[in-house]
Design an enzyme around this catalytic site. Structure first.
Site, PDB file in Angstrom:
ATOM      1  N   ASP A   1       0.859  -1.180   0.000  1.00 22.47           N
ATOM      2  CA  ASP A   1       0.000   0.000   0.000  1.00 22.47           C
ATOM      3  C   ASP A   1       0.900   1.236   0.000  1.00 22.47           C
ATOM      4  OD1 ASP A   1      -2.267   1.595   0.062  1.00 22.47           O
ATOM      5  OD2 ASP A   1      -3.244   0.422   1.629  1.00 22.47           O
TER       6      ASP A   1
ATOM      7  N   GLU B   1      -9.803   7.210   4.352  1.00 23.67           N
ATOM      8  CA  GLU B   1      -8.991   6.639   5.421  1.00 23.67           C
ATOM      9  C   GLU B   1      -8.311   7.708   6.272  1.00 23.67           C
ATOM     10  OE1 GLU B   1      -5.234   4.975   3.343  1.00 23.67           O
ATOM     11  OE2 GLU B   1      -6.823   5.061   1.859  1.00 23.67           O
TER      12      GLU B   1
END
Length: 818
Positions: free
Chosen positions: A327, A522
């Protein structure tokens, strides 16, 4: 429907005592923290990835490739930080466009054309025939998490938390197919989806990316979305309008302590297996080509560096033959690593590092580490073999691109109809004391700040990372909730009038109020309490205003998760959890609006896939847990055929939300708790009208010839995440008397020269200053104090309507150092 209503009442018992007891007994032996025992995990096997012809082609390529070319395949860069020309020196294997990253030479919010040109430009260099270069196509990835949400005009499906309420796996497959077609049409071949997290704490800002708190529902959806995106295992290619999927995030991202994004999942291995791994075996069996490693830790060990899980469990026990991608700079969070130096992650089993802005340093260091043997050549060859295998199976080596530039596919009527179906099926009726369905012959009012706001109904990961900064003009192939309602009312002989603030001249028969969470993604979406609009109950005030006028009220609530809305429920005659429905607002009208006599056309079939809280303190509320006591249980949902009455609910939140505020400092005429305003000698204050509210602003005045300051103070505030996320200090203000001396603006110990901002009278204006400006000038973002200070050396009169943080808003400036 894949379950009947009795069964839907439901699967939360899937986390049965027997299941957990078996896993716990199997894992009774002691292992070090963060180290998995592969023998305890379920087995699986990748389908459609390995065949002799493909492996022979991969082997032939590997023999020709240099170390630099192999390492290049293992690194992915972002469009905001790399150019096609860079690939001549750095033969990278993949490009991504992050949530707010633009195509080449065009704004982030662009239609398909610039995206296609960008993909072609990178591939043109990657495939050049030049000495010492092995032509290998790039993979181009985006977070297509609810449709091709990077591209203007694409169909936006409901977010996953909504789709969970539909309980319809075949719907998920069809959405995957449509998403793949619209992604391939924009020149992109890789979707970072589906999210297979099992959110267990609703304060987590990524809860809406999960289908359910119930692992069985996640398990039922996983393979269907993979099949939709990729086609049948080993069969689907880019030439057929399919793209590579990426099951994410491995593993445990939905179980972090306190719901903190990228935090630590402090649970036993048995729970990690029984709950959080549920979607991965079916995804692997369905042939998912890639799996994304998670930011979080498990028992203190960062997932990007956890060899026992990435290699021993995922590639070994679960038989995953595709490749593991990292990620966003996640490798840099592994202890001992930086974003440009992390052999530990590659040795743990990471095959491709997502290094958006760190790719050059990571490439150079990794080449050096391979030459020195720090990263074994066998590990490099394994990673590159996996990456090349996926590229062959995805059809990337075939130059034909029949779907590319198929603009007719993007936002097509068929895809919009599918999205509208998904909206209908995901709506959950929480309360209906006789207000629904609405007669289409009636004359109704549609109110609320989300009623005609496609950005808000679509949520985060929509044209930008946080889903903010968008207007209705950015959604040419979309319909707002109000527009859908107005269309349905007109067709039935009635009318719908839009009035955001609920004002009217002629009393309506009924009001539909559309409100809810503002878009977020997020990190920035993490909550410390589940109370909706804590301390700033604007939506509740609107509902009360309409109720006091004797108007029946239907609430349409937009959110990415269950939140505590008892006061709002009490002021509503009907209340619909509409989640984040996406581009097709008309799907809500399909269910709410009946015929001229009030007979329903479509019934509510959605049932909760997340338990709804009774108090704002019920952060972990999952069926099967000890003390489970929700307001509305997993599987709850009313309908016209199955009515139910909800009585008056307690309005005791159960938690004080004020101490959790880190982003709102001054609004609606008052300093927001837990902060306070301190004025130095010579500074005066008085209430004045803001652009939208009587006495909704404060005017501060500095005396001529006297230096003084005004400060917003409180406990020290940690804004590290907000700074890294490129958030900004936002002030809406009006200069009433221009400054005659120096004006400084500070956050903590970081100060900028703001004189120019306060020297002209030009009415109300908004200024945004990146938090990084203050950090670069010495502010300690781990503990800001004072939070905000405005200092003037001479006369100044200025009115403030709003002071707080904004997410990646356009127009940011960084004033000079004093």
């Amino acid at each position: 429907m894949w379950l009947n209503r009795a069964q839907t009442a439901f699967l939360g018992a899937s986390l049965s005592a027997a299941t957990l007891a078996f896993a716990a007994s199997a894992g009774a032996e002691q292992t070090p923290p963060g180290v998995a025992n592969p023998a305890l995990w379920p087995t699986a096997k990748s389908q459609g990835l390995i065949d002799s012809k493909t492996e022979a082609r991969v082997t032939a390529l590997l023999r020709r490739m240099s170390i630099e070319e192999k390492v290049g395949q293992m690194i992915q860069a972002d469009t905001a930080s790399v150019t096609p020309e860079d690939l001549r020196k750095y033969p990278l294997g993949s490009i991504l466009a992050g949530g707010s990253s633009p195509p080449m030479g065009a704004p982030d919010r662009s239609p398909a054309g610039p995206w296609i040109e960008t993909a072609r430009a990178f591939n043109a260099v990657a495939m050049e025939r030049r000495p010492g270069h092995v032509p290998i196509p790039i993979m181009f990835g985006i977070d297509a998490v609810h449709g091709n949400n990077n591209v203007v005009g694409a169909t936006l499906f409901p977010h996953n938390s909504a789709l969970g309420a539909a309980h319809d796996p075949d719907l998920i497959r069809r959405i995957g197919e449509a998403t793949a077609r619209e992604t391939a049409a924009a020149g992109i071949d890789w979707a970072f989806a589906p999210t297979l997290a099992v959110p267990r704490n609703d304060r987590w800002g990524r809860t809406y990316e999960g289908y359910s708190e119930d692992p069985e529902l996640v398990r039922a959806y996983a393979a269907k979305m993979i099949e939709g995106l990729q086609g049948a295992p080993g069969k689907g290619t880019l030439q057929q309008g399919h793209v590579s999927a990426s099951a994410k995030h491995f593993l445990g991202d939905g179980g972090t302590t306190n719901g903190i994004d990228q935090g630590n999942t402090e649970i036993p291995e048995s729970e990690l297996i029984a709950i959080h791994s549920a979607g991965y075996p079916p995804a692997i069996n369905a042939g998912t080509r890639t799996i994304m490693a998670s930011f979080n830790s498990w028992q203190g060990v960062k997932m990007h560096g956890n060899k026992s899980l990435l290699t021993d469990v995922l590639k070994g026990r679960m038989g995953f033959d595709g490749f593991i991608v990292g990620d966003w700079n996640g490798h840099g969070q592994v202890p001992g690593c930086t974003t440009t130096d992390c052999p530990v992650a590659f040795n743990a089993g990471l095959d491709m590092a997502m290094a958006p802005d760190s790719w050059k340093g990571l490439f150079e260091n990794t080449v050096k580490q391979v030459r020195e043997g720090v990263i074994p050549m066998a590990r490099v060859d394994d990673a590159v073999r996996r990456i090349l295998r996926v590229k062959f199976k995805a059809g990337l080596f075939d130059p034909a691109r029949p779907f590319e530039s198929r603009i007719d596919v993007i936002g097509s009527p068929a895809h919009r109809a599918l999205a509208r179906e998904a909206v209908r099926k995901s709506l959950v009726l929480l309360k209906n004391n006789g207000a629904l369905p609405v007669k289409s012959s009636a004359h109704i009012l549609v109110a609320g700040n989300a009623a005609d706001n496609i950005s808000q109904q679509s949520g985060g990961w929509t044209l930008s990372w946080q889903g903010d900064g968008n207007t209705n003009a950015d959604f040419p192939n979309a319909q707002s909730i109000y527009a859908g309602i107005a269309e349905a009312m007109k067709a039935g002989g009635g009318s719908a009038t839009l009035s955001v603030d609920g004002s009217f001249t002629e009393k309506p028969d009924l009001a539909i109020v559309v409100f809810g969470e503002q878009p977020y993604a997020e990190g920035l979406g993490d909550l410390r309490t589940l109370e909706f609009e804590a301390g700033d109950k604007k939506s509740l005030a609107l509902l009360k205003k309409l109720k006091s006028a004797g108007i029946p009220v239907v609430s349409v609530f937009l959110s990415g998760r269950p939140v505590w809305v008892n006061p709002e429920l009490n002021q509503s005659d009907a209340f619909v959890a509409a989640w984040l429905p996406g581009s097709e607002g008309g799907g809500i009208a399909d269910v709410l609006i009946g015929d001229a006599q009030g007979r329903p056309g479509k019934d509510f079939t959605g049932r909760l896939s997340f338990s709804w809280p009774k108090t704002a303190a019920q952060f972990t509320l999952n069926k099967g847990q000890t003390g489970y006591d929700p307001l509305f249980a997993l599987g709850y949902g009313l309908g016209y055929a199955a009515p139910g009455v909800v009585g008056r609910l307690s309005e005791v939140a159960g938690i004080d939300a004020t101490a959790t505020n880190k982003s709102r400092y001054f609004t609606d005429g008052r300093i927001q708790a837990p902060f306070s305003l301190t004025l130095g000698a010579g500074v005066t204050r008085r209430p004045v009208d803001s652009p939208s509210r009587q006495e909704g602003a404060i005017q501060l005045g500095w005396t001529a010839g006297q230096a003084a300051k005004a400060s917003i103070e409180g406990d020290k505030v940690d804004l590290r995440f907000e700074t890294n996320a490129e958030m900004m200090l936002q002030m809406t203000y009006r200069v009433d008397t221009p400054a005659t001396g120096r004006v400084n603006l500070s956050m903590g110990g970081g100060t900028v020269d703001a004189t120019d901002l306060f020297q002209r009278s030009a009415g109300w204006r908004t200024v945004r200053i990146p938090l990084k400006c203050f950090a670069d000038k010495g502010a300690d973002m781990t503990g800001l104090y004072p939070l905000w200070t405005l200092s003037a050396t001479d006369s100044l009169t200025v009115s403030f309507a709003d002071i707080g943080l904004a997410t990646q808003a356009p127009g940011g400036i960084c004033p000079p150092t004093p």
